[in-house]
Design an enzyme around this catalytic site. Structure first.
Site, PDB file in Angstrom:
ATOM      1  N   LYS A 106       0.853  -1.192   0.000  1.00 39.18           N
ATOM      2  CA  LYS A 106       0.000   0.000   0.000  1.00 39.18           C
ATOM      3  C   LYS A 106       0.876   1.224   0.000  1.00 39.18           C
ATOM      4  CE  LYS A 106      -4.484   0.902   0.264  1.00 39.18           C
ATOM      5  NZ  LYS A 106      -5.618   0.063  -0.172  1.00 39.18           N
ATOM      6  N   GLY A 218     -20.541   6.427   2.443  1.00 39.10           N
ATOM      7  CA  GLY A 218     -19.380   6.788   1.604  1.00 39.10           C
ATOM      8  C   GLY A 218     -19.728   6.673   0.151  1.00 39.10           C
ATOM      9  N   TYR A 219     -20.404   7.697  -0.411  1.00 34.31           N
ATOM     10  CA  TYR A 219     -20.902   7.529  -1.784  1.00 34.31           C
ATOM     11  C   TYR A 219     -19.811   7.827  -2.805  1.00 34.31           C
ATOM     12  CZ  TYR A 219     -24.898   6.650  -4.757  1.00 34.31           C
ATOM     13  OH  TYR A 219     -25.783   6.077  -5.640  1.00 34.31           O
ATOM     14  N   GLY A 220     -18.771   6.987  -2.803  1.00 35.53           N
ATOM     15  CA  GLY A 220     -17.678   7.096  -3.763  1.00 35.53           C
ATOM     16  C   GLY A 220     -17.746   5.926  -4.732  1.00 35.53           C
ATOM     17  N   ASN A 221     -16.599   5.547  -5.265  1.00 28.89           N
ATOM     18  CA  ASN A 221     -16.558   4.495  -6.283  1.00 28.89           C
ATOM     19  C   ASN A 221     -17.204   3.193  -5.798  1.00 28.89           C
ATOM     20  OD1 ASN A 221     -15.050   1.930  -7.168  1.00 28.89           O
ATOM     21  ND2 ASN A 221     -14.706   3.318  -8.874  1.00 28.89           N
ATOM     22  N   TYR A 224     -21.060   3.515  -4.725  1.00 29.37           N
ATOM     23  CA  TYR A 224     -21.935   3.794  -5.870  1.00 29.37           C
ATOM     24  C   TYR A 224     -22.164   2.523  -6.701  1.00 29.37           C
ATOM     25  CZ  TYR A 224     -23.453   5.448 -10.438  1.00 29.37           C
ATOM     26  OH  TYR A 224     -24.145   5.602 -11.622  1.00 29.37           O
TER      27      TYR A 224
HETATM   28  P1  NAD Z   1     -13.696   7.212  -2.976  1.00 30.39           P
HETATM   29  O1  NAD Z   1     -12.716   8.277  -2.711  1.00 30.39           O
HETATM   30  O2  NAD Z   1     -14.240   7.047  -4.369  1.00 30.39           O
HETATM   31  O3  NAD Z   1     -14.964   7.369  -2.005  1.00 30.39           O
HETATM   32  C1  NAD Z   1     -14.872   7.503  -0.641  1.00 30.39           C
HETATM   33  C2  NAD Z   1     -16.172   8.129  -0.182  1.00 30.39           C
HETATM   34  O4  NAD Z   1     -16.211   8.134   1.239  1.00 30.39           O
HETATM   35  C3  NAD Z   1     -16.357   9.585  -0.631  1.00 30.39           C
HETATM   36  O5  NAD Z   1     -17.680   9.768  -1.097  1.00 30.39           O
HETATM   37  C4  NAD Z   1     -16.129  10.382   0.646  1.00 30.39           C
HETATM   38  O6  NAD Z   1     -16.844  11.598   0.654  1.00 30.39           O
HETATM   39  C5  NAD Z   1     -16.676   9.399   1.656  1.00 30.39           C
HETATM   40  N1  NAD Z   1     -16.249   9.637   3.034  1.00 30.39           N
HETATM   41  C6  NAD Z   1     -15.021   9.955   3.518  1.00 30.39           C
HETATM   42  N2  NAD Z   1     -15.063  10.110   4.847  1.00 30.39           N
HETATM   43  C7  NAD Z   1     -16.352   9.877   5.213  1.00 30.39           C
HETATM   44  C8  NAD Z   1     -17.044   9.873   6.443  1.00 30.39           C
HETATM   45  N3  NAD Z   1     -16.415  10.156   7.580  1.00 30.39           N
HETATM   46  N4  NAD Z   1     -18.368   9.570   6.438  1.00 30.39           N
HETATM   47  C9  NAD Z   1     -19.018   9.280   5.303  1.00 30.39           C
HETATM   48  N5  NAD Z   1     -18.417   9.279   4.105  1.00 30.39           N
HETATM   49  C10 NAD Z   1     -17.104   9.569   4.068  1.00 30.39           C
HETATM   50  O7  NAD Z   1     -13.039   5.864  -2.440  1.00 30.39           O
HETATM   51  P2  NAD Z   1     -13.418   4.370  -2.788  1.00 30.39           P
HETATM   52  O8  NAD Z   1     -12.472   3.897  -3.835  1.00 30.39           O
HETATM   53  O9  NAD Z   1     -14.875   4.226  -3.008  1.00 30.39           O
HETATM   54  O10 NAD Z   1     -12.982   3.649  -1.427  1.00 30.39           O
HETATM   55  C11 NAD Z   1     -13.851   3.550  -0.299  1.00 30.39           C
HETATM   56  C12 NAD Z   1     -13.323   2.486   0.620  1.00 30.39           C
HETATM   57  O11 NAD Z   1     -13.236   1.248  -0.109  1.00 30.39           O
HETATM   58  C13 NAD Z   1     -11.922   2.715   1.189  1.00 30.39           C
HETATM   59  O12 NAD Z   1     -11.846   2.122   2.481  1.00 30.39           O
HETATM   60  C14 NAD Z   1     -11.031   1.943   0.232  1.00 30.39           C
HETATM   61  O13 NAD Z   1      -9.798   1.582   0.827  1.00 30.39           O
HETATM   62  C15 NAD Z   1     -11.913   0.746  -0.019  1.00 30.39           C
HETATM   63  N6  NAD Z   1     -11.608   0.006  -1.252  1.00 30.39           N
HETATM   64  C16 NAD Z   1     -11.619   0.601  -2.480  1.00 30.39           C
HETATM   65  C17 NAD Z   1     -11.362  -0.177  -3.600  1.00 30.39           C
HETATM   66  C18 NAD Z   1     -11.452   0.398  -4.998  1.00 30.39           C
HETATM   67  O14 NAD Z   1     -11.278  -0.380  -5.956  1.00 30.39           O
HETATM   68  N7  NAD Z   1     -11.776   1.667  -5.181  1.00 30.39           N
HETATM   69  C19 NAD Z   1     -11.058  -1.529  -3.482  1.00 30.39           C
HETATM   70  C20 NAD Z   1     -11.064  -2.107  -2.213  1.00 30.39           C
HETATM   71  C21 NAD Z   1     -11.343  -1.328  -1.101  1.00 30.39           C
END
Ligand code: NAD
Length: 415
Positions: A106, A218-221, A224
Site C-alpha cells: 500500500k 461513503g458515496y464514492g466508487n 456507488y
Molecule cells: P472514494 O474516494 O471514491 O470514495 C470515498 C467516499 O467516502 C467519498 O464519497 C467520501 O466523501 C466518503 N467519506 C469519507 N469520509 C467519510 C465519512 N467520515 N463519512 C461518510 N463518508 C465519508 O473511495 P473508494 O475507492 O470508493 O474507497 C472507499 C473504501 O473502499 C476505502 O476504504 C477503500 O480503501 C476501499 N476500497 C476501495 C477499492 C477500490 O477499488 N476503489 C477496493 C477495495 C477497497
C-alpha cells in the site's frame, strides 16, 4: 471501556487470534506482524502560487511470500504510517483470500487532492512515481488507485515510471485508463464484487436481496457501484452518505440520480425527496443490508449496538473495530469481511496485469464472468473455513488467508 486500537493494532489482534486458533507456530505471527519494507519520502512541490510545499509519502511492502506486493495508492490529508501499514497487511490477506499470486502492499501521499489544482496534482504524482520507481515494478510491487486517486493519476504515474526506468511496462500499475492498457470492468469491479459476495451470503444465510432495504456509507466508487448492483437486483437504497452529509428515504433512492446530484453539487446532501442525515447515520438506519464503504474504524464499540442491518458487506477496508465486531457478533449480524467483500477491485486489477503481460485483452463480459467465478469461489472457501473452525466469516477469511500465506512462507524456507 477497552483501549482504542489503531488500524494496525486492530489487524494484529485478528491475526494473533487466528494464529492461535489454527495452532500455527509462533514464527508465522513473528514474520507477518512486521512489514517487510517501508519507504518514506518527502516530495517538495512548486505550487501554482510560487510557494514550495513538501508532502510526506509512503510505500509499504507488507509480505511478498505469495508473489509481488499489490495494493492501492491513497491521497488523503490525514494519512499516517500506522494506517498505511494496516492497509498493506489487509492487502496481503485479501489477495490470499481470493487466491491471487500476490502479496500485500500500500502507499499514499498525505495531501488533500480536492485542494490541489490539476497541475499540482500531476507534479505531485510524478514526483511520487519518480521517488518510488525503484521500489515498484511489474514483478515487485504493483500499485492501483484507492481513496482520493483515480485512472488519470495512474496514467501520470505510469508515464513517469516509463521515463525514469526507460521501460514500457503497463503492468507496473493497474486501473489505468482503457486506452493505456486498463481492463474493461475495473472501475465497477469492487462494488460488483461486494454485490457478488452478498448474493452468495444471501443464499447461505437466507437473507433475500430482492426487496431488501440497503444502506451505504461513503458515496464514492465502491458504494456507488455496489448501490447500482443492489438497485438493479430489486433492492431499495434507503440511505447514503459522504464526507459532507447523508440522505435517507425509506421508500428508496435512485442511485444513478443520486450520483448525478453529487457530481453537480459535490455531495449527496440535499438530494430532493430525502431527509438529510449525518455522515455516520447510514450505519444505524433501519435496513436489511448495510455497506460501509467510506473509511476505516466507522463501526465501533460506541455505535455497533445501534446497527439494525441483518447483514453487513464491508466495502471499505477496516470499517469495523474489534470492539464493534464483538458487538455485531453477539447480535448475530452476518458480516462479510472487507478482505473478502471488497476483493473484486484487486481481482480485476490482477486481470489487468495478466492482460498487460499477454498483450491480449478480454471483453467486459469475460472480465465479469471471471470476477463472479473468483468471488463465488472465495466466498465458498471462507464459508467452509468458518464452519470448520466454528467461527464467523471474518475469522474464516483470516484462517484461509493466514493458512495460505503461512504455507508459502514455509515452502520458501522463511519459517
Ligand atoms: P472514494 O474516494 O471514491 O470514495 C470515498 C467516499 O467516502 C467519498 O464519497 C467520501 O466523501 C466518503 N467519506 C469519507 N469520509 C467519510 C465519512 N467520515 N463519512 C461518510 N463518508 C465519508 O473511495 P473508494 O475507492 O470508493 O474507497 C472507499 C473504501 O473502499 C476505502 O476504504 C477503500 O480503501 C476501499 N476500497 C476501495 C477499492 C477500490 O477499488 N476503489 C477496493 C477495495 C477497497
Amino acid at each position: 471501556m477497552s483501549k482504542k486500537l489503531s488500524p494496525w493494532e486492530s489487524q494484529l489482534v485478528n491475526i494473533k487470534k487466528v494464529s492461535d486458533l489454527m495452532g500455527l507456530e509462533p514464527a508465522v505471527y513473528e514474520v507477518v506482524s512486521k512489514p517487510k519494507a517501508i519507504l518514506q519520502v518527502s516530495l517538495p512541490i512548486k505550487m501554482d502560487d510560487g510557494s514550495v510545499r513538501s508532502f510526506q509519502a509512503f510505500r509499504i511492502h507488507h509480505n511478498d511470500a505469495r508473489g509481488p506486493t499489490k495494493g492501492g495508492i491513497r491521497y488523503y490529508p490525514h494519512l499516517d504510517l500506522d494506517t498505511e501499514k494496516a492497509l498493506a497487511a489487509w492487502m496481503t490477506w485479501k489477495n490470499a483470500v481470493v487466491n491471487l499470486p500476490y502479496g500485500g502492499g500500500k502507499g499514499g501521499i498525505a495531501c488533500d487532492p480536492k485542494k490541489l489544482s490539476k497541475g499540482e496534482l500531476e507534479r505531485l504524482t510524478r514526483a511520487y512515481a519518480a521517488a518510488i520507481a525503484w521500489f515498484v515494478g511489474v514483478d515487485l510491487d504493483i500499485p492501483a488507485p484507492d481513496v482520493g486517486t483515480n485512472a488519470q493519476i495512474m496514467a501520470w504515474f505510469m508515464d513517469e515510471y516509463y521515463k525514469v526506468t526507460g521501460r514500457i511496462s503497463p503492468g507496473v500499475i493497474t486501473a489505468k485508463p482503457i486506452v493505456l492498457g486498463g481492463s474493461l470492468g475495473r472501475t465497477a469491479a469492487t462494488g460488483r464484487g461486494v454485490f457478488f459476495t452478498a448474493v452468495e451470503a444471501s443464499k447461505a444465510f437466507k437473507i433475500p436481496i430482492k426487496g431488501a432495504a440497503v444502506s451505504v456509507q461513503g458515496y464514492g466508487n465502491v458504494a456507488y457501484h455496489a448501490a447500482l448492483n443492489f438497485h438493479d437486483a430489486g433492492a431499495k437504497i434507503v440511505a447514503a452518505s459522504d464526507s459532507r452529509g447523508g440522505v435517507y428515504n425509506k421508500d428508496g433512492i435512485d442511485p444513478r440520480k443520486l450520483m448525478e446530484h453529487k457530481k453537480k453539487t459535490g455531495s449527496v446532501k440535499g438530494f430532493p425527496g430525502c431527509e438529510d442525515i449525518g455522515t455516520k447515520d447510514p450505519l444505524t438506519v433501519d435496513c436489511d443490508i448495510l455497506v460501509p464503504a467510506a473509511m476505516e474504524n466507522m463501526i465501533t464499540g460506541e455505535n455497533a449496538g445501534d446497527v439494525k442491518a441483518k447483514m453487513i458487506v464491508e466495502g471499505a477496508n477496516g470499517p469495523t473495530t474489534p470492539d464493534g465486531d464483538g458487538i455485531l457478533n453477539e447480535k448475530k449480524i452476518i458480516v462479510i469481511p472487507d478482505i473478502l467483500a471488497n476483493a473484486g477491485g484487486v481481482t480485476v486489477s490482477y486481470f489487468e496485469w495478466v492482460q498487460n503481460r499477454m498483450g491480449y485483452y478480454w471483453t467486459e463480459e469475460e472480465v465479469d464472468q471471471r470476477l463472479e467465478r473468483v468471488m463465488k469461489q472465495a466466498f465458498k472457501d471462507v464459508h467452509e473455513q468458518a464452519e470448520k473452525y466454528k467461527v464467523n466469516l471474518r475469522y474464516g477469511a483470516y484462517v484461509l488467508a493466514l493458512g495460505r500465506v503461512a504455507e508459502a512462507m514455509k515452502l520458501r524456507g522463511w519459517i
